[in-house]
Design an enzyme around this catalytic site. Structure first.
Site, PDB file in Angstrom:
ATOM      1  N   CYS A  92      -0.313   2.453   3.416  1.00 47.51           N
ATOM      2  CA  CYS A  92       0.331   3.801   3.075  1.00 47.51           C
ATOM      3  C   CYS A  92       0.669   4.430   4.490  1.00 47.51           C
ATOM      4  O   CYS A  92       0.647   3.617   5.385  1.00 47.51           O
ATOM      5  CB  CYS A  92      -0.575   4.477   2.207  1.00 47.51           C
ATOM      6  SG  CYS A  92      -1.873   5.367   3.068  1.00 47.51           S
ATOM      7  N   ARG A  94      -3.874   7.485  -0.355  1.00 48.07           N
ATOM      8  CA  ARG A  94      -3.579   6.475  -1.165  1.00 48.07           C
ATOM      9  C   ARG A  94      -4.013   5.024  -0.894  1.00 48.07           C
ATOM     10  O   ARG A  94      -4.698   4.236  -1.901  1.00 48.07           O
ATOM     11  CB  ARG A  94      -1.795   6.131  -1.227  1.00 48.07           C
ATOM     12  CG  ARG A  94      -1.171   7.399  -1.933  1.00 48.07           C
ATOM     13  CD  ARG A  94       0.251   7.413  -1.739  1.00 48.07           C
ATOM     14  NE  ARG A  94       0.870   7.552  -0.151  1.00 48.07           N
ATOM     15  CZ  ARG A  94       1.794   7.592   0.109  1.00 48.07           C
ATOM     16  NH1 ARG A  94       2.954   7.174  -0.452  1.00 48.07           N
ATOM     17  NH2 ARG A  94       2.042   7.707   1.694  1.00 48.07           N
ATOM     18  N   ASP A 154       2.786  10.408  -2.568  1.00 46.15           N
ATOM     19  CA  ASP A 154       2.260  10.958  -1.361  1.00 46.15           C
ATOM     20  C   ASP A 154       1.626  12.268  -1.847  1.00 46.15           C
ATOM     21  O   ASP A 154       2.376  13.183  -2.154  1.00 46.15           O
ATOM     22  CB  ASP A 154       3.153  11.140  -0.280  1.00 46.15           C
ATOM     23  CG  ASP A 154       2.371  11.708   0.760  1.00 46.15           C
ATOM     24  OD1 ASP A 154       1.292  11.975   0.754  1.00 46.15           O
ATOM     25  OD2 ASP A 154       2.884  11.798   2.019  1.00 46.15           O
TER      26      ASP A 154
END
Ligand code: 4NP
Length: 157
Positions: free
Chosen positions: A8, A14, A124
């Site tokens: 990420c 994440r 996000d």
């Protein structure tokens, strides 16, 4: 051994969640798979995952407390068989490091495992709420289920 990298932006929300989920499932299924994660940015190198992501993970019986952020490096193309990006921007930034078509073919959006060809993003959650963190968990739980199934049936090697 199959080697899978989750990527990420910061490697604190994440991709550690994707990493932790896949590690847990690989262990539960006794599969010979090495899992790691990285960020395309260097903002958080050396840091533990975001506390909100750790709490969401624990609430879903997954522990990511021991992971530490690192930045993606070109050598990751040599170390990993499959590189999963959480969103299109991460994917583009990973591909900037690719040296050849073999490198490029290793990179895929993680949610394309769940919904092939849709090019969907794992949102996000950094500036979001606890609901956003739970959504990240749920999306990655489903996507990593598909990854496990593909490892078991030999589609991912
Ligand atoms: P991640 O989330 O890419 O899922 O780890 C983020 C973490 C940090 C920042 C952005 C996204 N940041 O801007 O510092």
């Amino acid at each position: 051994m199959t080697r899978i990298l989750m990527v990420c932006l910061g490697n604190i929300c994440r991709s550690p969640m994707a990493d932790g989920l896949l590690r847990r499932k690989v262990k539960e299924e006794h599969l010979d798979v090495f899992v790691d994660s990285a960020g395309t940015a260097n903002y958080h190198v050396g840091k533990r995952p975001d506390q909100r992501m750790c709490q969401t993970a624990i609430a879903n019986r997954t522990n990511i407390d021991d992971l530490r952020a690192r930045q993606f490096v070109v050598e990751d193309f040599d170390l990993f068989d499959k590189i999963y990006a959480m969103d299109k921007e991460n994917q583009i930034n990973i591909l900037k490091h690719a040296r050849n078509s073999t490198d490029k073919e290793k990179v895929e959006l993680i949610l394309n495992e769940l919904n092939p060809g849709k090019d969907q993003t794992v949102p996000d959650p950094y500036y979001g709420t606890s609901t956003d963190f739970q959504e990240v968990y749920t999306l990655l739980d489903h996507a990593t289920d598909v990854v496990i199934r593909k490892i078991k049936n030999g589609t991912i090697r």
